[in-house]
Enzyme design. Structure first.
Site, PDB file in Angstrom:
ATOM      1  N   GLU A  48       0.837  -1.203   0.000  1.00  0.00           N
ATOM      2  CA  GLU A  48       0.000   0.000   0.000  1.00  0.00           C
ATOM      3  C   GLU A  48       0.874   1.256   0.000  1.00  0.00           C
ATOM      4  O   GLU A  48       0.601   2.220  -0.720  1.00  0.00           O
ATOM      5  CB  GLU A  48      -0.899  -0.016   1.231  1.00  0.00           C
ATOM      6  CG  GLU A  48      -1.765   1.208   1.403  1.00  0.00           C
ATOM      7  CD  GLU A  48      -2.223   1.385   2.846  1.00  0.00           C
ATOM      8  OE1 GLU A  48      -2.412   2.537   3.251  1.00  0.00           O
ATOM      9  OE2 GLU A  48      -2.360   0.369   3.556  1.00  0.00           O
ATOM     10  N   ASP A  68       0.790   3.872  -3.131  1.00  0.00           N
ATOM     11  CA  ASP A  68       0.428   5.279  -2.943  1.00  0.00           C
ATOM     12  C   ASP A  68       1.366   6.188  -3.732  1.00  0.00           C
ATOM     13  O   ASP A  68       0.928   7.136  -4.392  1.00  0.00           O
ATOM     14  CB  ASP A  68       0.473   5.610  -1.448  1.00  0.00           C
ATOM     15  CG  ASP A  68       0.170   7.071  -1.174  1.00  0.00           C
ATOM     16  OD1 ASP A  68      -0.959   7.504  -1.463  1.00  0.00           O
ATOM     17  OD2 ASP A  68       1.063   7.780  -0.678  1.00  0.00           O
ATOM     18  N   GLU A  70      -4.505   0.602  -3.606  1.00  0.00           N
ATOM     19  CA  GLU A  70      -3.100   1.035  -3.674  1.00  0.00           C
ATOM     20  C   GLU A  70      -2.168  -0.162  -3.604  1.00  0.00           C
ATOM     21  O   GLU A  70      -1.148  -0.208  -4.305  1.00  0.00           O
ATOM     22  CB  GLU A  70      -2.804   2.018  -2.541  1.00  0.00           C
ATOM     23  CG  GLU A  70      -3.533   3.342  -2.691  1.00  0.00           C
ATOM     24  CD  GLU A  70      -3.236   4.315  -1.564  1.00  0.00           C
ATOM     25  OE1 GLU A  70      -3.295   5.540  -1.817  1.00  0.00           O
ATOM     26  OE2 GLU A  70      -2.941   3.869  -0.442  1.00  0.00           O
TER      27      GLU A  70
END
Length: 224
Positions: free
Chosen positions: A42, A46, A118
């Site tokens: 994640e 991002d 993400e």
């Protein structure tokens, strides 16, 4: 077989299926089963999302200023936007969440679903490189980018409502948070807006500001 359905949903088939599985493992499940969660994926996803969206805006919206591009990017990479992607592809059916989250329908929480998008972006990057990750991002966010670019620079709903109500003179507009629920990491706020102590509308959001903004938007819609 189950993850194959998700691959069909997102239009990408993983060479390394374990990458996809890890991208769907929430920390609650990881803790209970002593496996790695999707948090590191994640984190990387991002950054990839921010880079690709910045590149896309730079290339496709040359008339936007740097400040406007920043606002548009914030709109298209926000939790609400990512949650839409997760919902569109039914991510909730494939997420691995712990028993505590299952009982509270954690697999459908907007924050958890948005984070998994993400993580999947990073998983695609590791599996096939930046080009495939970019393809997934653009396919899912280009419409959001188009809408956000058209609305950039417009006044926010609270300002528009205030200006509308003050046309006939000074008025007293008040926003009250009337409900707050959910754990600290996934709060939901409900706000009401009143004008001269007359109730106008209610709105919900993940922050107090978002709830107030939604209430103003509803008030404007109902007054049309």
């Amino acid at each position: 077989m189950k993850l194959q359905q998700l691959e069909n949903n997102i239009g990408y088939t993983f060479q390394n299926k374990e990458l996809l599985k890890r991208a769907l493992i929430h920390k609650s499940y990881a803790y209970e089963n002593h496996v790695e969660s999707n948090e590191k994926l994640e984190f990387l996803g991002d950054s990839i999302l921010e880079f690709i969206s910045s590149k896309y805006l730079y290339s496709h919206f040359p008339k936007l200023s740097e400040g406007e591009m920043t606002k548009v990017r914030a709109d298209i990479v926000c939790e609400k936007s990512l949650y839409k992607i997760a919902k569109k592809h039914n991510f909730s059916d494939f997420l691995y969440v712990g028993k505590s989250e299952i009982s509270s329908h954690g697999n459908t929480r907007p924050a958890i679903m948005a984070d998994s998008v993400e993580a999947v972006i990073a998983a695609i990057y590791f599996d096939a490189g930046l080009e495939q990750a970019e393809k997934f991002i653009i396919e899912n966010l280009e419409e959001e980018a188009k809408i956000a670019s058209q609305n950039v620079g417009q006044k926010d709903y609270k300002t528009v409502l205030q200006e509308k109500l003050q046309r006939e003179g000074e008025v007293h507009i008040v926003y009250n948070i009337i409900k707050e629920e959910g754990p600290d990491h996934d709060k939901r706020f409900t706000a009401e807006v009143r004008c001269n102590d007359v109730f106008l509308a209610i709105g919900e959001g993940k922050t107090k500001k978002a709830a107030e903004m939604e209430a103003a938007k509803k008030a404007l819609e109902e007054d049309k």
